[in-house]
Design an enzyme around this catalytic site. Structure first.
Site, mmCIF file in Angstrom:
data_model
loop_
_atom_site.group_PDB
_atom_site.id
_atom_site.type_symbol
_atom_site.label_atom_id
_atom_site.label_comp_id
_atom_site.label_asym_id
_atom_site.label_seq_id
_atom_site.Cartn_x
_atom_site.Cartn_y
_atom_site.Cartn_z
ATOM 1 N N HIS A 1 0.534 -0.669 -0.070
ATOM 2 C CA HIS A 1 0.274 0.031 -0.025
ATOM 3 C C HIS A 1 1.070 0.906 0.140
ATOM 4 O O HIS A 1 2.096 1.234 0.271
ATOM 5 C CB HIS A 1 -1.563 -0.170 1.190
ATOM 6 N N GLU B 1 0.775 3.664 2.029
ATOM 7 C CA GLU B 1 1.393 4.389 3.172
ATOM 8 C C GLU B 1 3.095 3.570 3.411
ATOM 9 O O GLU B 1 3.793 4.118 3.862
ATOM 10 C CB GLU B 1 0.768 4.492 3.723
ATOM 11 N N CYS C 1 -5.839 1.174 5.774
ATOM 12 C CA CYS C 1 -6.876 0.353 6.631
ATOM 13 C C CYS C 1 -5.772 -0.406 7.702
ATOM 14 O O CYS C 1 -4.652 0.164 7.630
ATOM 15 C CB CYS C 1 -6.423 -1.151 5.270
#
Ligand SMILES: [Zn+2]
Length: 199
Positions: free
Chosen positions: A99, A101, A125
């Site tokens: 992801h 991040e 998430c």
């Protein structure tokens, strides 16, 4: 009359013979700039269904990490699956994709990201919430919360709240920021470097 007004008036008087040249007012503010960097970074993503970007900023408004969703380094993104669903989970992207991040944290160009803010297109998430907490990031600014009711997001909120990490939805002042490479060649580029449209 406050000091700013009197300064402005005297400047205008002094410049009666010439057009006044005031500073540009429609420049990007910091939060819009950082969110726009996250969105621009997302354009690097090869995911056909979801392009997410993240931008980590320190307390001096300096960008210290940028990332977007993609397959891990040295793992061939032509060989790994991009599907969202399949009879076999191993044939979906989920076990493999990193992801935004995670990539932004791993790409940091500073010793650490403690006390930083992360700007991200989507609410993180639960897996990214863990990373954000462990990295010492203290604020999450997200644009979309479209998966609010998914269990991953419920778990994420639970973790972020327990860890005392603030999360806030970003409300952009403008809907679009257009990058026009031709603008630098136009007269009056100081006015239209980033052409914008206000909703
Ligand atoms: Zn995530």
């Amino acid at each position: 009359m406050n000091p700013e007004e009197s300064k402005e008036t005297s400047l205008q008087k002094g410049a009666e013979s010439e057009a006044p040249c005031k500073k540009r007012l429609d420049y990007l503010e910091w939060p819009e700039y950082f969110m726009a960097v996250a969105f621009l970074s997302a354009q690097r993503s090869k995911d056909p269904n979801s392009q997410v970007g993240a931008c980590i900023v320190n307390q001096e408004n300096k960008i210290v990490g940028i990332g977007y969703n993609g397959m891990p380094n040295d793992c061939d993104d032509d060989l790994l699956p991009w599907a969202r669903s399949s009879s076999d989970w191993l044939d979906t992207k989920y076990p493999y994709v990193c992801h935004a991040e995670l990539n932004a944290i791993m790409n940091k160009n500073s010793a650490d990201v403690k006390g930083c803010t992360i700007y991200v297109a989507l609410f993180p998430c639960n897996e990214c919430a863990k990373l954000i907490i462990q990295a010492g990031i203290k604020d999450v600014i997200y644009l979309s919360d479209k998966y609010h009711d998914k269990k991953e997001m419920t778990a994420s909120r639970r973790l972020l709240d327990m860890a005392g990490i603030k999360h806030k939805q970003f409300e952009p002042k403008r809907k679009r920021i257009v990058i026009d490479f031709d603008s630098i060649n136009l007269p009056g580029i100081h006015k239209e470097t980033a052409s914008t449209s206000v909703p």
